[in-house]
Enzyme design. Structure first.
Site, PDB file in Angstrom:
ATOM      1  N   CYS A  17      -3.062  -3.749 -27.008  1.00  0.00           N
ATOM      2  CA  CYS A  17      -4.432  -4.207 -26.831  1.00  0.00           C
ATOM      3  C   CYS A  17      -4.723  -5.402 -27.719  1.00  0.00           C
ATOM      4  CB  CYS A  17      -5.429  -3.101 -27.187  1.00  0.00           C
ATOM      5  SG  CYS A  17      -5.223  -1.584 -26.260  1.00  0.00           S
ATOM      6  N   GLY A  45      -3.439  -7.703 -23.243  1.00  0.00           N
ATOM      7  CA  GLY A  45      -3.851  -6.602 -22.377  1.00  0.00           C
ATOM      8  C   GLY A  45      -4.527  -7.113 -21.130  1.00  0.00           C
ATOM      9  N   ASN A 120      -6.604  -1.279 -31.384  1.00  0.00           N
ATOM     10  CA  ASN A 120      -5.286  -1.759 -30.989  1.00  0.00           C
ATOM     11  C   ASN A 120      -4.242  -0.974 -31.772  1.00  0.00           C
ATOM     12  OD1 ASN A 120      -2.952  -3.219 -30.385  1.00  0.00           O
ATOM     13  ND2 ASN A 120      -3.399  -4.806 -31.887  1.00  0.00           N
ATOM     14  N   GLY A 121      -3.361  -0.268 -31.076  1.00  0.00           N
ATOM     15  CA  GLY A 121      -2.329   0.497 -31.761  1.00  0.00           C
ATOM     16  C   GLY A 121      -2.068   1.813 -31.059  1.00  0.00           C
ATOM     17  N   TYR A 261       7.710 -11.677 -29.334  1.00  0.00           N
ATOM     18  CA  TYR A 261       7.178 -11.657 -27.970  1.00  0.00           C
ATOM     19  C   TYR A 261       5.662 -11.534 -27.854  1.00  0.00           C
ATOM     20  CZ  TYR A 261       6.038  -9.663 -23.382  1.00  0.00           C
ATOM     21  OH  TYR A 261       5.451  -9.396 -22.181  1.00  0.00           O
TER      22      TYR A 261
END
Length: 475
Positions: A17, A45, A120-121, A261
């Site tokens: 995210c 996302g 996020n995670g 990435y």
């Protein structure tokens, strides 16, 4: 639940995210600020997104499925009021199905009034915490770990949101970078290991929190610093105040794949340029893996910079060999396996005039399953490539990740089940070379943190045995 497979279906891993928040010194159109911030974070996302705005002791929000410009088309953004605090989220599901119900931010009324949270995670103790909350009569509306976080924060607040955040976050295990909003506060939290990135910037008197610096640039904010591992940064009318979670600073373990990435190349994370780290990866591939070839190329988009680095180091010309359809989103957002597989040929095509009769070095960021690498190699050979030598900007992925990357079992990983020579034979390459763990660390030596390399060498920030057993139990 863990089906999606990255930029190239079946090969690369998936980001989870992106989060964004703004605290404004005055009431204004903060929703538009968050909109542009999320637009810059869209690569993190593409399944769903949302924005929540605090105004007059209330919170109003709008969420939807798809890309940010799709969600907020047809005047949907204009339905959000002016306010002085807002947060937003773009989502790729690492836990919970890809449904509107699971879109963030999570918004609810609790002990401190209206609250919103974007995360996020990936928590590794979600199951335990969820059962504990259910036993305490909590009712869940979603299947995501972010709602567990929100309810545990509320449970521990007792009228003081900061105490609630501190108490709850000290119970969380795993990776988390989150923004929490009340009617008068914006709170940013990064887990004690700093696994997921989170940065702070300023635009005049406005304070901005984002997953990456590229989002700060998108809204005209100047980068100030990274949120520190284990820091709870509280922003309100009295200024900025920092608190720290238990274990903060004890051991940093940022995700090194942010540089390989996930992050945009124009971002700077923990003091290290993503662009420079990728270019250095190409240079190191050239240094340690020389190959006699006619041209070098990169799989778009994340490996292009590394391919240019390889070209500069060797003098082998950089040539584009794969044309990318810019109107196709990241393939891992497709809802089922067959659609993701079919989208490879829709997304990329070989440039026959550039590859015919050539000995080619093709650089990519990673290989997870190998299926797409196999398709790309065949595509290049069908276009007339004489030789295809694959170079990978990361080590062999041999172990699962439970900290926010969507590769949760050994069965997903070709590197856990085949040797490098066997992988090369499977994908049809004339040769296959990887960076080592130490070489990859060289690419990020300007960062002021240490890194998690668990997916390469099982060197996770902390023991994962219990979580690993739990995951196998439910596969």
């Amino acid at each position: 639940m863990y089906l999606r497979d990255g930029k190239n279906p079946f090969d690369s891993m998936n980001e989870e995210c992106g989060v964004f928040g703004v605290y404004s010194a005055e009431t204004r159109d903060v929703a538009h600020t968050v909109y542009y911030g999320l637009y810059a974070l869209q690569h993190r996302g593409q399944e769903s997104g949302g924005i929540a705005v605090a105004y007059a002791n209330k919170i109003q929000y709008y969420k939807g499925m798809g890309l940010i410009p799709e969600i907020f088309a047809n005047g949907n953004l204009d339905t959000l009021p002016e306010g002085d605090i807002a947060i937003g989220h773009v989502r790729y599901s690492t836990t919970g199905a890809s449904l509107l119900l699971n879109a963030q931010p999570i918004v609810f009324t609790g002990k401190c009034g209206k609250m919103a949270l974007a995360h996020n995670g990936n928590l590794t103790n979600t199951k335990q915490l969820r059962e504990e909350l259910i036993n305490d009569n909590a009712v869940f509306q979603t299947t995501i770990d972010s709602e567990v976080m929100a309810l545990l924060i509320n449970k521990n607040s007792y009228g003081d949101i900061v105490k609630g955040v501190l108490a709850a976050c000290n119970r969380f295990k795993g990776s988390f970078a989150l923004v929490v909003m009340t009617a008068d506060k914006l709170i940013a939290v990064r887990d004690p290991y700093g696994i997921r990135p989170l940065v702070m910037g300023k635009n005049l008197d406005d304070v901005v929190i984002a997953s990456e610096t590229c989002a700060l640039d998108a809204v005209g904010a100047n980068y100030v610093r990274d949120v520190r591992p284990g820091e709870v940064l509280v922003i309100d009318s009295s200024g900025e105040h920092s608190y720290f979670l238990e274990g903060a600073g004890r051991k940093c373990a940022s995700c090194i794949f942010e540089y390989v990435y996930f992050a945009r190349p124009d971002s700077v994370l923990d003091g290290c340029s993503v662009y420079e780290s990728r270019k250095e990866a190409g240079r190191l591939l050239a240094k340690y893996n020389p190959v006699d070839a006619d041209i070098v190329s990169g799989v778009p988009d994340s490996a292009v910079v590394a391919a240019r680095g390889y070209s500069e180091a060797t003098g082998i010309p950089y040539v584009e060999t794969l044309a990318k359809n810019r109107y196709v989103g990241r393939t891992f957002i497709q809802p089922d396996q067959s659609m993701r597989e079919n989208s490879v040929s829709v997304k990329m095509n070989a440039l026959r005039a550039n590859v015919q009769g050539k000995r080619l070095i093709l650089i990519d960021d990673s290989i997870v399953r190998g299926t797409t690498s196999k398709k790309i190699v065949k595509m290049l050979r069908d276009a007339g490539a004489k030789e295809v030598h694959m170079m990978i900007c990361s080590p062999v992925i041999k172990h699962p990740c439970y900290l926010g990357i969507d590769m949760q079992s050994y069965s997903q990983l070709i590197g856990a089940n085949k040797s490098v020579e066997e992988i090369a034979a499977y994908i049809g390459a004339d040769s296959l070379r990887y960076l080592t763990v130490e070489q990859l660390k060289e690419t990020v030596k300007s960062a002021n943190v240490q890194f998690c390399t668990g997916c390469f060498d099982k060197n996770y920030p902390y023991p994962m045995d219990d979580y690993e057993a739990d995951k196998h139990k439910f596969e």
